[in-house]
Design a protein around this motif. Structure first.
Motif, PDB file in Angstrom:
ATOM      1  N   MET A   1      18.239  34.074  30.401  1.00  0.00           N
ATOM      2  CA  MET A   1      17.844  34.045  29.226  1.00  0.00           C
ATOM      3  C   MET A   1      17.478  32.717  28.652  1.00  0.00           C
ATOM      4  O   MET A   1      16.539  31.914  27.977  1.00  0.00           O
ATOM      5  N   ARG A   2      18.597  32.098  29.075  1.00  0.00           N
ATOM      6  CA  ARG A   2      18.468  30.824  28.376  1.00  0.00           C
ATOM      7  C   ARG A   2      17.865  29.994  28.530  1.00  0.00           C
ATOM      8  O   ARG A   2      16.887  29.202  27.903  1.00  0.00           O
ATOM      9  N   TRP A   3      17.245  29.457  30.214  1.00  0.00           N
ATOM     10  CA  TRP A   3      16.778  29.037  30.747  1.00  0.00           C
ATOM     11  C   TRP A   3      15.503  29.418  30.334  1.00  0.00           C
ATOM     12  O   TRP A   3      14.467  28.415  30.055  1.00  0.00           O
ATOM     13  N   ASP A   4      14.642  30.204  30.127  1.00  0.00           N
ATOM     14  CA  ASP A   4      13.575  30.729  29.770  1.00  0.00           C
ATOM     15  C   ASP A   4      12.886  30.515  28.901  1.00  0.00           C
ATOM     16  O   ASP A   4      11.794  29.384  27.998  1.00  0.00           O
ATOM     17  N   ASP A   5      14.116  30.274  27.794  1.00  0.00           N
ATOM     18  CA  ASP A   5      14.124  29.768  26.021  1.00  0.00           C
ATOM     19  C   ASP A   5      13.542  28.288  25.578  1.00  0.00           C
ATOM     20  O   ASP A   5      13.192  27.842  25.615  1.00  0.00           O
ATOM     21  N   LEU A   6      13.960  27.554  27.306  1.00  0.00           N
ATOM     22  CA  LEU A   6      14.404  26.060  27.045  1.00  0.00           C
ATOM     23  C   LEU A   6      12.976  25.832  27.827  1.00  0.00           C
ATOM     24  O   LEU A   6      12.469  24.293  27.177  1.00  0.00           O
ATOM     25  N   PHE A   7      12.551  26.386  28.826  1.00  0.00           N
ATOM     26  CA  PHE A   7      11.726  25.954  29.642  1.00  0.00           C
ATOM     27  C   PHE A   7      10.409  26.381  28.534  1.00  0.00           C
ATOM     28  O   PHE A   7       8.852  25.479  28.592  1.00  0.00           O
ATOM     29  N   ALA A   8      10.073  27.292  27.949  1.00  0.00           N
ATOM     30  CA  ALA A   8       9.347  27.714  26.649  1.00  0.00           C
ATOM     31  C   ALA A   8       8.657  26.685  25.753  1.00  0.00           C
ATOM     32  O   ALA A   8       7.846  26.489  25.541  1.00  0.00           O
ATOM     33  N   ASP A   9      10.269  25.953  25.312  1.00  0.00           N
ATOM     34  CA  ASP A   9      10.226  25.418  24.305  1.00  0.00           C
ATOM     35  C   ASP A   9       9.728  23.985  24.952  1.00  0.00           C
ATOM     36  O   ASP A   9       8.607  23.397  23.845  1.00  0.00           O
TER      37      ASP A   9
END
Length: 182
Positions: A1-9
């Motif tokens: 989940m943290r990776w998805d947030d990082l890539f989205a950001d």
């Protein structure tokens, strides 16, 4: 989940950077396009509108903008008087909107020399107002590439050889306004 947030950001930051670059490019292109405008392009949308023009020598004219060309404009003043204004003598113009309109190849051919030759051909009695505030009455005799010959005679009287007091050679750059009563 943290990776998805990082890539989205990261993707949102990249998108914001692209939008900012595009906005800066559009702004620069707009400034570039504006830098290519000539005075006639600013005046063209105001044809028919009331404007106020200040010229070298302190002369202020007000009237309806009735025609424009390269290096000149024509104002219809009150009481049937027209003012042919050399744009080189214009200090400011008030009453224009925000719009501009590009000219055509025909507009480029309607330069100040051609307009002055038309006035000379017409043989109208004119009041010449020069950029140094000198005012003389008479008739345009001839128009050269950068000068006019102006026969000085009484205001309101047609040009007659015996009435001509002198013939002035005036650089076109010295002309501010030529007025004619209809």
């Amino acid at each position: 989940m943290r990776w998805d947030d990082l890539f989205a950001d990261l993707e949102a930051q990249a998108q914001a950077l692209l939008v900012a670059e595009r906005d800066a490019e559009v702004a620069e292109l707009t400034r570039l396009e504006t830098s290519r405008l000539e005075l006639a392009s600013r005046l063209r949308p105001a044809l028919g509108a009331a404007v106020r023009t200040r010229c070298l020598g302190g002369m202020v004219l007000a009237g309806r903008l009735s025609a424009i060309g390269t290096g000149w404009l024509l104002l219809d003043e009150d009481a049937g008087r027209e003012a042919f204004v050399a744009t080189a003598a214009v200090v400011s113009i008030a009453g224009l909107g925000r719009l501009s309109a590009p000219g055509s190849a025909l507009d480029a051919r309607l330069g100040i020399g051609r307009a002055l030759r038309g006035l000379a051909r017409d043989r109208s009695v004119l009041r010449a107002c020069l950029i140094d505030s000198t005012v003389v009455d008479g008739t345009l005799d001839r128009v050269g590439s950068d000068f006019v010959e102006f026969a000085v005679h009484a205001a309101g009287e047609p040009r007659r050889r015996e009435e001509v007091r002198e013939v002035l050679v005036l650089p076109i750059a010295a002309l501010a306004v030529l007025r004619r009563d209809n």
